[in-house]
Design an enzyme around this catalytic site. Structure first.
Site, mmCIF file in Angstrom:
data_model
loop_
_atom_site.group_PDB
_atom_site.id
_atom_site.type_symbol
_atom_site.label_atom_id
_atom_site.label_comp_id
_atom_site.label_asym_id
_atom_site.label_seq_id
_atom_site.Cartn_x
_atom_site.Cartn_y
_atom_site.Cartn_z
ATOM 1 N N GLY A 28 0.840 -1.186 0.000
ATOM 2 C CA GLY A 28 0.000 0.000 0.000
ATOM 3 C C GLY A 28 0.871 1.230 0.000
ATOM 4 O O GLY A 28 2.099 1.153 -0.166
ATOM 5 N N SER A 31 3.234 0.762 3.197
ATOM 6 C CA SER A 31 3.802 -0.502 3.669
ATOM 7 C C SER A 31 3.886 -1.523 2.547
ATOM 8 O O SER A 31 3.234 -1.399 1.507
ATOM 9 C CB SER A 31 2.944 -1.084 4.806
ATOM 10 O OG SER A 31 1.663 -1.468 4.304
ATOM 11 N N VAL A 33 3.675 -5.951 2.595
ATOM 12 C CA VAL A 33 3.254 -7.028 3.493
ATOM 13 C C VAL A 33 3.737 -8.353 2.926
ATOM 14 O O VAL A 33 3.554 -8.633 1.727
ATOM 15 C CB VAL A 33 1.726 -7.043 3.670
ATOM 16 C CG1 VAL A 33 1.334 -8.077 4.734
ATOM 17 C CG2 VAL A 33 1.192 -5.664 4.045
ATOM 18 N N ASP A 166 -11.710 5.185 6.972
ATOM 19 C CA ASP A 166 -11.086 4.830 5.697
ATOM 20 C C ASP A 166 -11.581 3.464 5.230
ATOM 21 O O ASP A 166 -10.812 2.623 4.778
ATOM 22 C CB ASP A 166 -9.564 4.825 5.848
ATOM 23 C CG ASP A 166 -8.834 4.773 4.503
ATOM 24 O OD1 ASP A 166 -9.463 5.099 3.480
ATOM 25 O OD2 ASP A 166 -7.649 4.401 4.482
#
Length: 337
Positions: A28, A31, A33, A166
């Site tokens: 994202g 980040s 993952v 969000d």
């Protein structure tokens, strides 16, 4: 992959002398993952989230807080209590926090958050794309199942005095049961063998990267989802929570969700009026697009501005929002015409 940005990660890297990277699960704005094996826990799989160096802290503390609270009891106005047999356990709504540590790298200092593994992300977005590519709508039985879990998860947040702010399909995961105990064969069966690609400048192959960049020697593509999706229709998990906040702290939080899922007060950053109903608006938008295959308010003007679409449908926004909307003159006269 510049100072303040992502940390370069390679397959088989080990973090904190414990977490061995096996596959990529997602990425994202703040980040990347990774699927990792916990070498101190028999190789059990987990999710390793490595934040960008300039990412504000907060997600780990948010997960700690959620793990420390007990489930709430729900009484819905005008209805009987929802029976527990139809509801997910509280523990499944949010990723279970396992570990938090920091690393230093060529692009700065990064917080690392280890949680139970949920699978590739964003799962709900990819589920919707999966059906869209096939020219089909998401089956109503799945919309109902996902919708119930999403409503229950947000209700738990609100019971704790937390506004997410969000909510959209990219922040809603569909959990695959028992993924932590997968073997290497299971990983290859449901996620495929990791596929590496050479890093190059977008649109300019062969052009050198920026001189201050510190990229990995290769990128790992996200896994295909066709096999994985068959496993994960059982429950909903909300993640990607740096924007979550207690109501009393809402003015300190920057919220920038996709406008097609955001209420007017969120789009206009009217912090005083960002409340629990703002999340309920987003839930409605998510469920609508799953059922209809199109956004609730979107593209009536041809300019893709949901505030303009709302004004076309219902007239000028309330005065305090009308004044905040600095680009209103591109679409309307001052009286909303």
């Amino acid at each position: 992959y510049v100072p303040g940005g992502y940390h370069p990660v390679h397959l088989e890297d080990t973090f904190n002398d414990r977490y061995l990277v096996r596959h990529k699960l997602g990425f994202g704005s703040f980040s990347t993952v990774w699927l990792a094996s916990d070498l101190r826990n028999g190789g059990r799989l987990c999710a390793l989230k490595i934040m960008t160096a300039d990412c504000p802290d907060g997600e780990a503390e948010f997960l700690r807080r959620l793990c420390s609270h007990q489930p709430s009891q729900f009484e819905w106005p005008g209805t009987t209590t929802i029976h527990s047999s139809h509801m997910q356990p509280r523990s499944s709504f949010f990723p279970t926090l396992l570990d938090v540590f920091t690393i230093n790298g060529p692009n700065g200092k990064h917080q690392c958050i280890v949680t139970e593994s949920l699978g590739p992300s964003p799962s709900l977005s990819m589920l919707m794309e999966f059906y869209d590519w096939a020219g089909k709508q998401v089956p109503l039985r799945l919309v109902r199942k996902i919708g119930l879990g999403l409503v229950q998860a947000v209700a738990e947040l609100h019971a704790d005095g937390i506004i997410h702010g969000d909510l959209h399909p990219g922040n809603i995961a569909l959990r695959a049961p028992g993924m932590g105990a997968w073997t290497a064969d299971d990983v290859h069966k449901y996620l495929g063998i990791p596929h590496k690609v050479t890093l190059q400048k977008a649109g300019h192959p062969g052009v050198p990267l920026r001189s201050n960049s510190n990229p990995p020697s290769y990128l790992v593509l996200l896994p295909p989802l066709s096999a994985f999706l068959d496993l994960c229709y059982t429950s909903v998990t909300i993640y990607d929570s740096p924007t979550c906040s207690e109501e009393s702290l809402i003015e300190r939080v920057a919220m920038f969700p996709p406008p097609m899922y955001a209420s007017p007060e969120v789009q206009l950053q009217d912090r005083v009026n960002i409340t629990k109903p703002s999340d309920v608006w987003s839930i409605g938008c998510v469920l609508f697009v799953m059922c209809a295959g199109t956004y609730l308010f979107w593209d009536f003007t041809g300019r893709r501005n949901t505030l303009a679409d709302l004004t076309i449908c219902y007239g000028a926004l309330p005065p305090e929002w009308w004044k905040r909307w600095t680009s209103r003159a591109e679409y309307f006269e001052e009286d909303g015409q």
